[in-house]
Each structure stands twice: as structure tokens, then as C-alpha cells.
Scaffold this motif. Structure first.
Motif, PDB file in Angstrom:
ATOM      1  N   ALA A  28       0.839  -1.202   0.000  1.00  0.00           N
ATOM      2  CA  ALA A  28       0.000   0.000   0.000  1.00  0.00           C
ATOM      3  C   ALA A  28       0.870   1.246   0.000  1.00  0.00           C
ATOM      4  O   ALA A  28       1.766   1.386   0.832  1.00  0.00           O
ATOM      5  CB  ALA A  28      -0.910   0.002   1.230  1.00  0.00           C
ATOM      6  N   PRO A  93      -6.683  -6.183  -5.641  1.00  0.00           N
ATOM      7  CA  PRO A  93      -5.937  -5.289  -4.753  1.00  0.00           C
ATOM      8  C   PRO A  93      -6.135  -3.816  -5.101  1.00  0.00           C
ATOM      9  O   PRO A  93      -6.187  -2.964  -4.214  1.00  0.00           O
ATOM     10  CB  PRO A  93      -4.480  -5.716  -4.968  1.00  0.00           C
ATOM     11  CG  PRO A  93      -4.563  -7.136  -5.397  1.00  0.00           C
ATOM     12  CD  PRO A  93      -5.816  -7.239  -6.223  1.00  0.00           C
ATOM     13  N   GLU A  94      -6.237  -3.507  -6.404  1.00  0.00           N
ATOM     14  CA  GLU A  94      -6.441  -2.112  -6.805  1.00  0.00           C
ATOM     15  C   GLU A  94      -7.783  -1.588  -6.305  1.00  0.00           C
ATOM     16  O   GLU A  94      -7.901  -0.419  -5.918  1.00  0.00           O
ATOM     17  CB  GLU A  94      -6.379  -1.988  -8.322  1.00  0.00           C
ATOM     18  CG  GLU A  94      -5.015  -2.292  -8.930  1.00  0.00           C
ATOM     19  CD  GLU A  94      -4.810  -3.766  -9.217  1.00  0.00           C
ATOM     20  OE1 GLU A  94      -3.757  -4.102  -9.796  1.00  0.00           O
ATOM     21  OE2 GLU A  94      -5.680  -4.587  -8.864  1.00  0.00           O
ATOM     22  N   LYS A  96      -9.390  -2.735  -3.579  1.00  0.00           N
ATOM     23  CA  LYS A  96      -9.309  -2.602  -2.122  1.00  0.00           C
ATOM     24  C   LYS A  96      -8.447  -1.411  -1.713  1.00  0.00           C
ATOM     25  O   LYS A  96      -8.610  -0.849  -0.625  1.00  0.00           O
ATOM     26  CB  LYS A  96      -8.786  -3.897  -1.509  1.00  0.00           C
ATOM     27  CG  LYS A  96      -9.799  -5.050  -1.622  1.00  0.00           C
ATOM     28  CD  LYS A  96      -9.250  -6.336  -1.054  1.00  0.00           C
ATOM     29  CE  LYS A  96     -10.323  -7.425  -1.017  1.00  0.00           C
ATOM     30  NZ  LYS A  96     -10.831  -7.803  -2.342  1.00  0.00           N
ATOM     31  N   ALA A  97      -7.509  -1.003  -2.588  1.00  0.00           N
ATOM     32  CA  ALA A  97      -6.652   0.145  -2.288  1.00  0.00           C
ATOM     33  C   ALA A  97      -7.406   1.467  -2.339  1.00  0.00           C
ATOM     34  O   ALA A  97      -6.875   2.500  -1.930  1.00  0.00           O
ATOM     35  CB  ALA A  97      -5.473   0.189  -3.259  1.00  0.00           C
ATOM     36  N   ARG A 100      -7.434   3.317   1.186  1.00  0.00           N
ATOM     37  CA  ARG A 100      -6.270   4.107   1.607  1.00  0.00           C
ATOM     38  C   ARG A 100      -6.091   5.342   0.726  1.00  0.00           C
ATOM     39  O   ARG A 100      -5.757   6.416   1.216  1.00  0.00           O
ATOM     40  CB  ARG A 100      -5.006   3.253   1.598  1.00  0.00           C
ATOM     41  CG  ARG A 100      -4.922   2.297   2.794  1.00  0.00           C
ATOM     42  CD  ARG A 100      -3.599   1.555   2.797  1.00  0.00           C
ATOM     43  NE  ARG A 100      -2.456   2.449   2.774  1.00  0.00           N
ATOM     44  CZ  ARG A 100      -1.964   3.077   3.840  1.00  0.00           C
ATOM     45  NH1 ARG A 100      -2.541   2.925   5.020  1.00  0.00           N
ATOM     46  NH2 ARG A 100      -0.907   3.853   3.745  1.00  0.00           N
ATOM     47  N   ARG A 101      -6.302   5.166  -0.565  1.00  0.00           N
ATOM     48  CA  ARG A 101      -6.138   6.303  -1.465  1.00  0.00           C
ATOM     49  C   ARG A 101      -7.124   7.423  -1.109  1.00  0.00           C
ATOM     50  O   ARG A 101      -6.813   8.606  -1.223  1.00  0.00           O
ATOM     51  CB  ARG A 101      -6.345   5.859  -2.917  1.00  0.00           C
ATOM     52  CG  ARG A 101      -5.991   6.901  -3.961  1.00  0.00           C
ATOM     53  CD  ARG A 101      -6.250   6.371  -5.359  1.00  0.00           C
ATOM     54  NE  ARG A 101      -5.379   5.272  -5.714  1.00  0.00           N
ATOM     55  CZ  ARG A 101      -4.195   5.410  -6.314  1.00  0.00           C
ATOM     56  NH1 ARG A 101      -3.751   6.627  -6.605  1.00  0.00           N
ATOM     57  NH2 ARG A 101      -3.474   4.357  -6.633  1.00  0.00           N
TER      58      ARG A 101
END
Length: 329
Positions: A28, A93-94, A96-97, A100-101
Motif C-alpha cells: 500500500a 488489490p487495486e 481494495k486500495a 487508503r487512497r
């Protein structure tokens, strides 16, 4: 999930062999801390199917998923971010990211692909008619795709997976179900329940509508029972997600009273004085009839916003990301 042909089943099997359908979590990035929510006596909840499907089920998604995170980040910098977001199809993963983004400190996910399912009823006629060529009886290759993002602290989580007796077609390849997160609201003694789900598709499941609808009806009953068993009848609740109801009369009937004592935000929102763009987006949400928020308790609907997709030209998914704003009484 998009409809698959026999050829695309083989492609998906190859993906599994290459371990691309369950990729390892990407490192991350360290995004700087962003402003959190401001307590103004309201609660804003977004529901958004982000189409975070792995290749080859969808192509060119990483850039769009990053764009969703950046758009939510921009809302936060402007002080307009939703307090809570419930995502669907956040498989990669992109996807789920996005959390955070976008600067969300509290994140929970639904069940993963390895979650132990309830024992299947060997005598269940629906299960005996399962077709592996349509993705049934092959196990879960993807997790639930459900993610809840929150600026409010999450104090408890419960999740469930629809077993093989409650899924139809290619939807059986994902661990679809329900996840509930209880969030702590300043000034309130009891936490507020936020639930997220993704029900069985109809045409995109790849099986006949009658079988897809039978699975849908079973999922609706299971979701209703799961909510009733875990959320006290008098507690505040927002239940959002991609319910895949549409205009199908059988599905509309099966989803009736999905949240006892609840109301549906997009159906009740008064958009008579909305700007033309918002009016068009709300009309599109109602017409499609899939992305919904049911709410109950001491929550009063104030209105809807559609910051992502639709008439505003930010179509980063095949669904609209809309926000319901509630007054906390």
C-alpha cells in the motif's frame, strides 16, 4: 459478474492456475493523512459497485479504480467525503486500495474465498441441478468483493457467505454474502449498524432466469435472517449494496420487507427541485433498481448526491456511486 462463455471459463481456470484470481496484496502506498469527518449531526453513506473484477473478467480496470480513489480523495479535501462507503465487486488489490487512497482510516472486508461454507443439503433439489459449466459446484475462486470504508471507528464486524444452495451460475464463483460493521457515532451510546451485500445476478449469472431468481429469493431470506439475528430491531441500520433487483417482479416480491420497518432511500428521496444533472442521475438509479440503501431507526433522509458517474461525466464503473445523507435524531 459479467456473463461468461465456455471459452471464458477456460480462461478463468487459467487465471486460477496462474494465481491471478487471488493476487497477493500489493504494497500500500503511503498517502498522507487527510481530514476526517466533521460531526454535524448527519451521517452520509455511499453505495458503489466499482467493477473491480480481475482480468479476464474485466479489462483496463486498474486505472479506473485508481480514479475512483482519487475522486473520493478530492471529495475529502473539499470536506464532502461520505462518512461511510459500502463497496461491491472490490475483488482486486487495486479495488481494495481505494480505501487508503481515499483516506479512510477504518476498513473491513467481507468473507474471503477460503471461508468455510455451511454444510450443503445433499437432498436439496436446487443443489442437485447445479451445473459446473455455468460455474456452480466449483468452489469460491474470489472473495466477497464487499468492503466497508468508514471515518467512524468500527467496533464490531459480522459476515456470512451465501452457500451453494443459495447461489446460481457464475455468481457461485465469488463468496457473495453480507457483512455488517457497527460504527461508533459521537454522542450516541449505541453503535450504528452498516451492512453491505451483493445479491445474485439475473442474466449475467449465465443460467436461466427461473434458477437465478430462486437463488435470489433464498439469498433475500438469508440476508433478512442474518440482519435480524445480529441487529436488534430498535437499533439504527443502513443496509446498502448491489441488490440486483431490477424490474423483475419475482425479485421485487422476494425482496419485500427485506429490512423490517425500513425504508429505501433512492425511492423516497425528493428530487423535485434537484439540478438537472442530479435529477437525471436519481432517475437512472431508480430505473435500474439495483443499487439501494435501506434504513431504519432514528435516521431521517435528507437527500441524495451522485458525486461519481452519470450526468457528471465521471463514469468510472458501470454503476453510479451515490450518497444518501441522513439526519441523526
Amino acid at each position: 459478474m459479467k456473463r461468461l462463455t465456455k471459452m471464458s471459463i477456460a480462461a478463468l481456470a487459467a487465471v486460477t492456475v496462474l494465481n491471478l484470481s487471488r493476487p497477493s496484496p500489493a504494497a500500500a502506498p503511503e498517502w498522507p493523512t487527510l481530514p476526517a469527518m466533521v460531526d454535524d449531526g448527519t451521517l452520509s453513506v455511499m453505495t458503489y459497485n466499482v467493477k473491480g473484477l480481475p482480468f479476464p473478467l474485466a479489462q483496463d480496470r486498474p486505472a479506473a479504480l485508481a480514479g475512483i480513489g482519487e475522486a473520493l480523495r478530492e471529495l475529502r479535501l473539499a470536506g464532502r467525503q461520505p462518512d461511510v462507503i459500502v463497496l461491491q465487486e472490490a475483488f482486486t488489490p487495486e479495488a481494495k486500495a481505494i480505501a487508503r487512497r481515499a483516506g479512510y482510516a477504518h476498513v473491513v472486508t467481507g468473507a474471503d474465498a477460503d471461508t468455510q461454507l455451511e454444510p450443503n443439503g445433499a437432498g436439496d433439489a436446487f443443489l442437485q441441478q447445479a451445473s459446473w459449466i455455468h460455474g456452480e459446484g466449483m468452489g469460491r475462486w474470489l472473495d466477497s468483493g464487499l468492503v466497508i470504508l468508514s471515518d467512524l471507528p468500527i467496533v464490531r464486524v459480522r459476515s456470512m457467505v451465501f452457500p451453494d444452495t443459495m447461489c446460481a451460475g457464475f455468481d457461485c464463483l465469488a463468496a457473495k454474502g453480507v457483512v455488517i460493521a457497527w460504527v461508533s457515532v459521537p454522542g450516541r451510546e449505541r453503535p450504528l449498524a452498516i451492512a453491505d451485500t451483493h445479491f445474485n445476478a439475473r442474466k449475467a449469472a449465465g443460467v436461466g432466469p427461473e434458477r437465478a431468481n430462486r437463488a435470489f429469493a433464498r439469498q433475500a431470506r438469508a440476508a433478512r435472517d442474518f440482519i435480524s439475528a445480529n441487529v436488534d430491531p430498535g437499533d439504527d441500520l443502513v443496509f446498502g449494496g448491489d441488490f440486483n433487483i431490477g424490474k423483475d417482479k419475482a425479485r421485487i416480491l422476494a425482496a419485500r420487507d427485506l429490512v423490517p420497518g425500513g425504508r429505501e432511500a433512492s425511492a423516497l428521496a425528493d428530487c423535485s427541485s434537484c439540478a438537472p444533472e442530479l435529477h437525471a442521475d436519481v432517475a437512472a438509479i431508480r430505473k435500474r433498481g439495483k443499487d439501494k440503501q435501506f434504513y431504519r431507526g432514528a435516521l431521517r433522509l435528507k437527500g441524495l448526491e451522485v458525486p461519481l458517474g452519470g450526468a457528471r461525466g465521471r463514469a468510472l464503473s458501470d454503476h453510479l456511486g451515490y450518497v444518501a445523507r441522513y439526519e441523526l435524531n
